[in-house]
Design a protein around this motif. Structure first.
Motif, PDB file in Angstrom:
ATOM      1  N   ILE A   1      -5.925  22.610   9.199  1.00  0.00           N
ATOM      2  CA  ILE A   1      -6.244  23.696   9.960  1.00  0.00           C
ATOM      3  C   ILE A   1      -7.474  24.564   9.958  1.00  0.00           C
ATOM      4  CG2 ILE A   1      -5.305  25.659  11.011  1.00  0.00           C
ATOM      5  CD1 ILE A   1      -2.583  24.830  10.156  1.00  0.00           C
ATOM      6  N   ILE A   2      -7.803  24.924   8.669  1.00  0.00           N
ATOM      7  CA  ILE A   2      -9.147  25.802   8.540  1.00  0.00           C
ATOM      8  C   ILE A   2     -10.093  25.176   8.613  1.00  0.00           C
ATOM      9  CG2 ILE A   2      -9.776  27.444   6.823  1.00  0.00           C
ATOM     10  CD1 ILE A   2      -7.420  28.056   5.737  1.00  0.00           C
ATOM     11  N   LEU A   3     -10.475  23.983   7.819  1.00  0.00           N
ATOM     12  CA  LEU A   3     -11.540  23.108   7.848  1.00  0.00           C
ATOM     13  C   LEU A   3     -11.954  22.614   9.156  1.00  0.00           C
ATOM     14  CD1 LEU A   3     -13.748  22.193   6.378  1.00  0.00           C
ATOM     15  CD2 LEU A   3     -12.483  20.260   5.409  1.00  0.00           C
ATOM     16  N   PRO A   4     -11.093  21.960   9.984  1.00  0.00           N
ATOM     17  CA  PRO A   4     -11.336  21.481  11.267  1.00  0.00           C
ATOM     18  C   PRO A   4     -11.719  22.404  12.217  1.00  0.00           C
ATOM     19  CG  PRO A   4      -9.551  20.253  10.389  1.00  0.00           C
ATOM     20  CD  PRO A   4      -9.713  21.503   9.663  1.00  0.00           C
ATOM     21  N   LEU A   5     -11.086  23.498  12.086  1.00  0.00           N
ATOM     22  CA  LEU A   5     -11.432  24.628  13.268  1.00  0.00           C
ATOM     23  C   LEU A   5     -12.587  25.356  13.066  1.00  0.00           C
ATOM     24  CD1 LEU A   5      -7.966  26.146  14.055  1.00  0.00           C
ATOM     25  CD2 LEU A   5      -9.169  24.438  15.418  1.00  0.00           C
ATOM     26  N   SER A   6     -13.096  25.301  11.539  1.00  0.00           N
ATOM     27  CA  SER A   6     -14.340  25.920  11.133  1.00  0.00           C
ATOM     28  C   SER A   6     -15.610  25.209  11.134  1.00  0.00           C
ATOM     29  CB  SER A   6     -14.217  26.705   9.596  1.00  0.00           C
ATOM     30  OG  SER A   6     -13.979  25.620   8.745  1.00  0.00           O
TER      31      SER A   6
ATOM     32  N   LEU B   1      -1.672  29.939  13.831  1.00  0.00           N
ATOM     33  CA  LEU B   1      -1.516  28.573  13.577  1.00  0.00           C
ATOM     34  C   LEU B   1      -1.318  28.396  12.005  1.00  0.00           C
ATOM     35  CD1 LEU B   1      -4.687  27.148  15.772  1.00  0.00           C
ATOM     36  CD2 LEU B   1      -1.971  26.947  16.175  1.00  0.00           C
ATOM     37  N   ILE B   2      -2.025  29.038  11.243  1.00  0.00           N
ATOM     38  CA  ILE B   2      -1.852  29.076   9.862  1.00  0.00           C
ATOM     39  C   ILE B   2      -0.389  29.463   9.295  1.00  0.00           C
ATOM     40  CG2 ILE B   2      -2.676  29.802   7.457  1.00  0.00           C
ATOM     41  CD1 ILE B   2      -5.253  30.416   8.754  1.00  0.00           C
TER      42      ILE B   2
ATOM     43  N   GLY C   1       6.003  24.278   6.063  1.00  0.00           N
ATOM     44  CA  GLY C   1       6.069  23.864   4.722  1.00  0.00           C
ATOM     45  C   GLY C   1       4.771  23.555   4.181  1.00  0.00           C
ATOM     46  N   ASP C   2       3.739  23.516   4.982  1.00  0.00           N
ATOM     47  CA  ASP C   2       2.525  23.150   4.407  1.00  0.00           C
ATOM     48  C   ASP C   2       1.852  23.937   3.239  1.00  0.00           C
ATOM     49  OD1 ASP C   2       2.296  21.051   5.841  1.00  0.00           O
ATOM     50  OD2 ASP C   2       0.867  21.855   7.400  1.00  0.00           O
TER      51      ASP C   2
ATOM     52  N   PHE D   1     -10.742  35.976   5.266  1.00  0.00           N
ATOM     53  CA  PHE D   1      -9.349  36.164   5.157  1.00  0.00           C
ATOM     54  C   PHE D   1      -9.047  37.303   4.074  1.00  0.00           C
ATOM     55  CE2 PHE D   1      -9.995  31.787   6.866  1.00  0.00           C
ATOM     56  CZ  PHE D   1      -8.812  31.696   7.674  1.00  0.00           C
ATOM     57  N   HIS D   2      -9.872  37.646   3.249  1.00  0.00           N
ATOM     58  CA  HIS D   2      -9.381  38.812   2.139  1.00  0.00           C
ATOM     59  C   HIS D   2     -10.361  40.132   2.256  1.00  0.00           C
ATOM     60  CE1 HIS D   2      -6.457  35.829   0.385  1.00  0.00           C
ATOM     61  NE2 HIS D   2      -7.481  34.852   0.690  1.00  0.00           N
TER      62      HIS D   2
END
Length: 300
Positions: free
Chosen positions: A215-220, A197-198, A205-206, A108-109
């Motif tokens: 989102i990130i944890l389930p998909l990863s 999605l993010i 508002g998340d 991500f960075h």
């Protein structure tokens, strides 16, 4: 017409032998047989040995379950197997926990420097595995780098004796050795996440934590599961690290297997220990996968 009569069209093979499936099978058969000879055949030989007995150098091929009785019910082998599983699970959890933030940062960075970061992650793997484990012996030793540094800073008055030759030292050395193998699959899984999605979650508002959990944890999670298994399965049977930094409190099942194939000259018992460990690790791997799936259902 004359040419057609003289040179008839070649006949097309009929039936399964001329099908695409048959040609594909003929293409992969050499590779399949090669893999079968290198992977399956040795395992079958080990399984066969596990049902025999040995008296010095003489192999008795009479079928028996005596070796499995010893492997499963003798306290020394039970303790070694449980210790190996415990250390392996600790190493797997710690490796994934430390590797995930690194993989997340790169994904991500990392920007245009992702390849450079991945290159730096793999640098420790360029050196010998033995050398990497030995370095921890130098760091954690009685007169090692860590003890010397703590004494110079005035934090301790005398060297700590519990840093080396125990299960903790084995865990630390294994986490360092296998970190790169956990970072890479997690990174690949994070890279596959659709960034829109993010962005959508942000627009709704998340916050960062909620976006990560939902989102990130389930998909990863496929990468996390792969990293966990990649670390767990080999570390159960690790032999070098316990020998160098484990001491008597860090001995694992692989040491007993090596002793039976070596000095003890009891190949059938060593084979039974190997097969038993392989089956237990397979069951544990299946339980881990199911556990992760149940965890994700709860999180969602």
């Amino acid at each position: 017409m004359t040419d057609l009569a003289v040179h008839p069209a070649p006949s097309v093979p009929r039936g399964w032998a001329g099908s695409e499936e048959a040609r594909g099978l003929a293409l992969i058969s050499p590779t399949f047989l090669y893999a079968l000879a290198l992977l399956v055949l040795p395992i079958l030989i080990v399984i066969a040995y596990s049902f025999w007995t040995q008296d010095y150098l003489t192999i008795d091929r009479t079928f028996t379950f005596e070796n499995y009785r010893k492997a499963l019910f003798e306290p020394i082998y039970q303790d070694l197997l449980m210790r190996s599983l415990r250390i392996s699970l600790m190493v797997s959890i710690a490796t994934v926990v430390f590797s995930y933030p690194i993989a997340w940062f790169i994904s991500f960075h990392g920007g245009l420097n992702k390849n450079l970061w991945l290159f730096l992650v793999t640098i420790p793997c360029w050196t010998s595995y033995l050398l990497r484990v030995m370095s921890w012996k130098v760091i954690l030793g009685y007169q090692g780098v860590l003890n010397t540094g703590l004494m110079k800073l005035g934090i301790i008055d005398q060297p700590l004796t519990w840093l080396l030759y125990n299960a903790n030292a084995v865990t630390i050395a294994l986490v360092h050795s296998w970190a790169a193998f956990a970072i890479l699959p997690i990174f690949v899984s994070l890279e596959k996440i659709d960034r829109t999605l993010i962005e959508a979650a942000t627009d709704l508002g998340d916050g960062p934590i909620r976006r990560f959990v939902r989102i990130i944890l389930p998909l990863s999670m496929p990468g996390v599961i792969s990293a966990f298994l990649i670390v767990m399965i080999p570390t159960v049977g690790d032999y070098v690290t316990p020998q160098l930094v484990g001491g008597k409190d860090g001995v694992m099942i692989a040491t007993a297997i090596q002793a039976n194939f070596g000095k003890a000259a009891n190949w059938p018992l060593g084979a039974a220990l190997s097969v038993t460990t392989m089956i237990v690790v397979s069951l544990l791997a299946g339980a881990v996968v199911l556990g992760f799936k149940m965890l994700m259902r709860v999180v969602r």
